[in-house]
Design a protein around this motif. Structure first.
Motif, PDB file in Angstrom:
ATOM      1  N   VAL A 199       0.809  -0.984  -0.022  1.00 19.72           N
ATOM      2  CA  VAL A 199       0.122   0.294   0.069  1.00 19.72           C
ATOM      3  C   VAL A 199       0.750   1.290   0.031  1.00 19.72           C
ATOM      4  O   VAL A 199       1.537   1.333   0.758  1.00 19.72           O
ATOM      5  CB  VAL A 199      -1.088   0.036   1.254  1.00 19.72           C
ATOM      6  CG1 VAL A 199      -1.738   1.314   1.457  1.00 19.72           C
ATOM      7  CG2 VAL A 199      -1.824  -1.323   1.207  1.00 19.72           C
ATOM      8  N   SER A 200       0.414   2.199  -0.626  1.00 21.51           N
ATOM      9  CA  SER A 200       1.167   3.603  -0.608  1.00 21.51           C
ATOM     10  C   SER A 200       0.004   4.657  -0.652  1.00 21.51           C
ATOM     11  O   SER A 200      -1.137   4.536  -1.496  1.00 21.51           O
ATOM     12  CB  SER A 200       1.911   3.795  -1.744  1.00 21.51           C
ATOM     13  OG  SER A 200       2.130   5.465  -1.775  1.00 21.51           O
ATOM     14  N   VAL A 201      -0.243   5.629   0.344  1.00 22.74           N
ATOM     15  CA  VAL A 201      -1.372   6.528   0.335  1.00 22.74           C
ATOM     16  C   VAL A 201      -0.556   7.729  -0.464  1.00 22.74           C
ATOM     17  O   VAL A 201       0.551   8.298  -0.222  1.00 22.74           O
ATOM     18  CB  VAL A 201      -1.425   7.448   1.837  1.00 22.74           C
ATOM     19  CG1 VAL A 201      -2.445   8.021   1.843  1.00 22.74           C
ATOM     20  CG2 VAL A 201      -1.817   6.067   2.682  1.00 22.74           C
ATOM     21  N   LEU A 202      -1.151   8.014  -1.610  1.00 27.51           N
ATOM     22  CA  LEU A 202      -0.641   8.672  -2.755  1.00 27.51           C
ATOM     23  C   LEU A 202      -0.820  10.154  -2.250  1.00 27.51           C
ATOM     24  O   LEU A 202       0.082  11.206  -2.671  1.00 27.51           O
ATOM     25  CB  LEU A 202      -1.228   8.583  -3.951  1.00 27.51           C
ATOM     26  CG  LEU A 202      -0.834   6.926  -4.648  1.00 27.51           C
ATOM     27  CD1 LEU A 202      -1.516   7.212  -5.852  1.00 27.51           C
ATOM     28  CD2 LEU A 202       0.660   6.697  -4.742  1.00 27.51           C
ATOM     29  N   ALA A 203      -1.838  10.479  -1.739  1.00 25.39           N
ATOM     30  CA  ALA A 203      -2.119  11.904  -1.328  1.00 25.39           C
ATOM     31  C   ALA A 203      -3.284  11.591  -0.395  1.00 25.39           C
ATOM     32  O   ALA A 203      -4.338  11.121  -0.428  1.00 25.39           O
ATOM     33  CB  ALA A 203      -2.453  12.720  -2.402  1.00 25.39           C
ATOM     34  N   SER A 204      -3.375  12.464   0.751  1.00 26.18           N
ATOM     35  CA  SER A 204      -4.396  12.410   1.811  1.00 26.18           C
ATOM     36  C   SER A 204      -4.715  13.975   2.492  1.00 26.18           C
ATOM     37  O   SER A 204      -3.836  14.410   3.112  1.00 26.18           O
ATOM     38  CB  SER A 204      -4.396  11.328   2.552  1.00 26.18           C
ATOM     39  OG  SER A 204      -5.618  11.507   3.505  1.00 26.18           O
ATOM     40  N   SER A 205      -5.710  14.651   2.224  1.00 25.69           N
ATOM     41  CA  SER A 205      -5.991  15.915   2.865  1.00 25.69           C
ATOM     42  C   SER A 205      -7.243  16.315   2.285  1.00 25.69           C
ATOM     43  O   SER A 205      -7.992  15.596   1.767  1.00 25.69           O
ATOM     44  CB  SER A 205      -5.151  17.030   2.244  1.00 25.69           C
ATOM     45  OG  SER A 205      -5.183  17.424   1.043  1.00 25.69           O
ATOM     46  N   SER A 206      -7.986  17.447   2.878  1.00 20.52           N
ATOM     47  CA  SER A 206      -9.014  17.983   2.508  1.00 20.52           C
ATOM     48  C   SER A 206      -9.173  18.396   1.100  1.00 20.52           C
ATOM     49  O   SER A 206     -10.242  18.825   0.587  1.00 20.52           O
ATOM     50  CB  SER A 206      -9.701  18.894   3.709  1.00 20.52           C
ATOM     51  OG  SER A 206      -8.760  19.941   3.518  1.00 20.52           O
ATOM     52  N   SER A 207      -7.926  18.273   0.365  1.00 24.49           N
ATOM     53  CA  SER A 207      -8.031  18.985  -0.976  1.00 24.49           C
ATOM     54  C   SER A 207      -7.801  17.860  -1.840  1.00 24.49           C
ATOM     55  O   SER A 207      -7.899  18.074  -3.161  1.00 24.49           O
ATOM     56  CB  SER A 207      -6.834  19.944  -1.056  1.00 24.49           C
ATOM     57  OG  SER A 207      -5.639  19.246  -1.008  1.00 24.49           O
ATOM     58  N   GLY A 208      -7.564  16.514  -1.395  1.00 24.23           N
ATOM     59  CA  GLY A 208      -7.464  15.462  -2.747  1.00 24.23           C
ATOM     60  C   GLY A 208      -6.980  14.258  -2.043  1.00 24.23           C
ATOM     61  O   GLY A 208      -5.865  14.210  -1.099  1.00 24.23           O
ATOM     62  N   ASN A 209      -7.791  13.015  -2.216  1.00 22.50           N
ATOM     63  CA  ASN A 209      -7.267  11.872  -1.935  1.00 22.50           C
ATOM     64  C   ASN A 209      -7.086  10.707  -2.804  1.00 22.50           C
ATOM     65  O   ASN A 209      -7.851  10.719  -3.791  1.00 22.50           O
ATOM     66  CB  ASN A 209      -8.427  11.437  -0.951  1.00 22.50           C
ATOM     67  CG  ASN A 209      -8.556  12.570   0.382  1.00 22.50           C
ATOM     68  OD1 ASN A 209      -7.685  12.251   1.237  1.00 22.50           O
ATOM     69  ND2 ASN A 209      -9.158  13.424   0.006  1.00 22.50           N
ATOM     70  N   SER A 210      -5.925   9.843  -2.601  1.00 26.83           N
ATOM     71  CA  SER A 210      -5.920   8.696  -3.712  1.00 26.83           C
ATOM     72  C   SER A 210      -4.787   7.825  -2.787  1.00 26.83           C
ATOM     73  O   SER A 210      -4.119   8.122  -2.130  1.00 26.83           O
ATOM     74  CB  SER A 210      -5.472   9.093  -5.044  1.00 26.83           C
ATOM     75  OG  SER A 210      -5.420   8.027  -5.725  1.00 26.83           O
ATOM     76  N   THR A 211      -5.333   6.356  -2.885  1.00 26.40           N
ATOM     77  CA  THR A 211      -4.443   5.292  -2.233  1.00 26.40           C
ATOM     78  C   THR A 211      -4.354   4.357  -3.204  1.00 26.40           C
ATOM     79  O   THR A 211      -5.237   3.844  -4.109  1.00 26.40           O
ATOM     80  CB  THR A 211      -5.154   5.168  -0.947  1.00 26.40           C
ATOM     81  OG1 THR A 211      -5.298   5.997   0.096  1.00 26.40           O
ATOM     82  CG2 THR A 211      -4.345   3.804  -0.186  1.00 26.40           C
ATOM     83  N   TYR A 212      -2.937   3.771  -3.378  1.00 34.36           N
ATOM     84  CA  TYR A 212      -2.682   2.465  -4.320  1.00 34.36           C
ATOM     85  C   TYR A 212      -2.643   1.386  -3.470  1.00 34.36           C
ATOM     86  O   TYR A 212      -1.832   1.379  -2.154  1.00 34.36           O
ATOM     87  CB  TYR A 212      -1.509   2.992  -4.761  1.00 34.36           C
ATOM     88  CG  TYR A 212      -0.832   1.926  -5.677  1.00 34.36           C
ATOM     89  CD1 TYR A 212      -1.273   1.471  -6.777  1.00 34.36           C
ATOM     90  CD2 TYR A 212       0.404   1.221  -5.202  1.00 34.36           C
ATOM     91  CE1 TYR A 212      -0.848   0.628  -7.843  1.00 34.36           C
ATOM     92  CE2 TYR A 212       0.962   0.128  -5.980  1.00 34.36           C
ATOM     93  CZ  TYR A 212       0.371  -0.032  -7.296  1.00 34.36           C
ATOM     94  OH  TYR A 212       0.991  -1.237  -7.981  1.00 34.36           O
ATOM     95  N   ILE A 213      -3.054   0.334  -3.951  1.00 36.48           N
ATOM     96  CA  ILE A 213      -2.931  -0.999  -3.316  1.00 36.48           C
ATOM     97  C   ILE A 213      -2.672  -2.115  -4.442  1.00 36.48           C
ATOM     98  O   ILE A 213      -3.101  -2.026  -5.425  1.00 36.48           O
ATOM     99  CB  ILE A 213      -4.490  -1.391  -2.715  1.00 36.48           C
ATOM    100  CG1 ILE A 213      -4.603  -0.373  -1.577  1.00 36.48           C
ATOM    101  CG2 ILE A 213      -4.024  -2.895  -1.976  1.00 36.48           C
ATOM    102  CD1 ILE A 213      -6.126  -0.384  -1.217  1.00 36.48           C
ATOM    103  N   GLU A 214      -1.585  -2.907  -4.034  1.00 40.42           N
ATOM    104  CA  GLU A 214      -1.035  -4.112  -5.139  1.00 40.42           C
ATOM    105  C   GLU A 214      -1.183  -5.423  -4.194  1.00 40.42           C
ATOM    106  O   GLU A 214      -0.668  -5.470  -3.241  1.00 40.42           O
ATOM    107  CB  GLU A 214       0.063  -3.610  -5.698  1.00 40.42           C
ATOM    108  CG  GLU A 214       1.107  -3.800  -4.864  1.00 40.42           C
ATOM    109  CD  GLU A 214       2.457  -3.294  -5.924  1.00 40.42           C
ATOM    110  OE1 GLU A 214       2.595  -2.641  -6.644  1.00 40.42           O
ATOM    111  OE2 GLU A 214       3.751  -3.783  -5.188  1.00 40.42           O
ATOM    112  N   THR A 215      -1.566  -6.404  -5.153  1.00 35.54           N
ATOM    113  CA  THR A 215      -1.117  -7.814  -4.647  1.00 35.54           C
ATOM    114  C   THR A 215      -0.561  -8.316  -6.012  1.00 35.54           C
ATOM    115  O   THR A 215      -0.407  -7.765  -6.709  1.00 35.54           O
ATOM    116  CB  THR A 215      -2.671  -8.496  -4.470  1.00 35.54           C
ATOM    117  OG1 THR A 215      -3.298  -8.621  -5.834  1.00 35.54           O
ATOM    118  CG2 THR A 215      -3.529  -7.736  -3.286  1.00 35.54           C
ATOM    119  N   PRO A 216      -0.226  -9.596  -5.861  1.00 35.65           N
ATOM    120  CA  PRO A 216       0.438 -10.169  -6.959  1.00 35.65           C
ATOM    121  C   PRO A 216      -0.416 -10.205  -8.346  1.00 35.65           C
ATOM    122  O   PRO A 216       0.100 -10.175  -9.326  1.00 35.65           O
ATOM    123  CB  PRO A 216       0.907 -11.800  -6.515  1.00 35.65           C
ATOM    124  CG  PRO A 216       0.982 -11.558  -4.944  1.00 35.65           C
ATOM    125  CD  PRO A 216      -0.065 -10.471  -4.422  1.00 35.65           C
TER     126      PRO A 216
END
Length: 268
Positions: A9-26
């Protein structure tokens, strides 16, 4: 790369102005929300050594633009399969633009969908959107929870997300900063309401209710850029947990997120 590296997992961006999180499995590479421009999400992924072209799915929590701004662009440009419940699709239709029908998928609240080696569980929250929901991701008996917009955490919610290995959890505002700040009173009332956002103290209390012996990482997310500070949120949560005898920095880590800098990939 190992064929069995677990869930990352990586939290790409998190705030009241923009949010996106990346998740990977095999087998899968997915995003939760796209609240930034497609260009910024592409750049954030490149900063952690990943290519947006490899993402196969996008899970949308609700229609507010700090979660949906880049949905249409990413779907059209990279052919992402997009999942959201029906009311959210209806509410964001005018902002995300036309998406090919075969990329639109309904994922209703309080359901679980299986995608090969990734199980995704949706759960309703209390927020002033059409039908807001967040997600818990399961791979190889490990769980990662995203919960960044809710006015409170109900017993039902807590039961669904209890004892995950990692959380991205809302600590939106410091109550005194919000009350004394320049926001108009109706907006302050909205944020403080049961359909608004969790304060640092509320986030800490909810976390202490849901975390368990398996919990190793807690990311503090969706911080207001006007009514909070990283240091204050971190100090508040850590202090409250230490007062209850919890092993902060020993049994588990509390980590910060950023509006513009992606957190390094971690293995859940």
């Amino acid at each position: 790369m190992s064929d069995d590296f677990g869930m990352r997992v990586s939290v790409l961006a998190s705030s009241s102005s923009g949010n996106s999180t990346y998740i990977e499995t095999p087998e899968h590479k997915v995003l939760v929300d796209a609240g930034l421009s497609g260009k910024k999400i592409k750049e954030a992924m490149a900063s952690i050594g990943r290519d947006i072209k490899d993402v196969d799915s996008l899970f949308v929590t609700h229609e507010h633009t700090d979660h949906s701004h880049g949905v249409g662009v990413l779907a059209r440009r990279y052919g992402l399969q997009v999942y959201a419940n029906k009311k959210t699709w209806q509410a964001m239709a005018h902002t995300v633009g036309k998406i090919p029908d075969d990329q639109i998928h309904f994922f209703e609240a309080n359901k679980t969908k299986s995608f090969g080696d990734l199980d995704v569980e949706s759960f309703s929250v209390s927020h002033d959107a059409a039908d807001p929901q967040f997600y818990e991701f399961h791979h190889d008996d490990k769980a990662f929870v995203v919960l960044t917009d809710t006015g409170y955490v109900s017993d039902r919610m807590a039961g669904q997300i209890r004892d995950a290995e990692a959380y991205l959890f809302e600590c939106n505002h410091d109550t005194e900063m919000l009350r004394m700040g320049e926001y108009p009173w109706p907006l302050k009332q909205r944020i403080l309401s049961d359909q608004g956002h969790l304060s640092n103290e509320e986030g800490a209390n909810a976390l202490m209710d849901v975390m368990g012996l398996r919990t190793k990482k807690i990311y503090l997310g969706h911080l207001s850029q006007h009514n909070n500070m990283k240091e204050l949120a971190h100090l508040t949560v850590a202090s409250m947990m230490k007062e209850q005898g919890l092993g902060v920095d020993h049994d588990f880590k509390i980590l910060d997120t950023d509006p513009a800098v992606a957190d390094p990939l971690f293995t859940v």
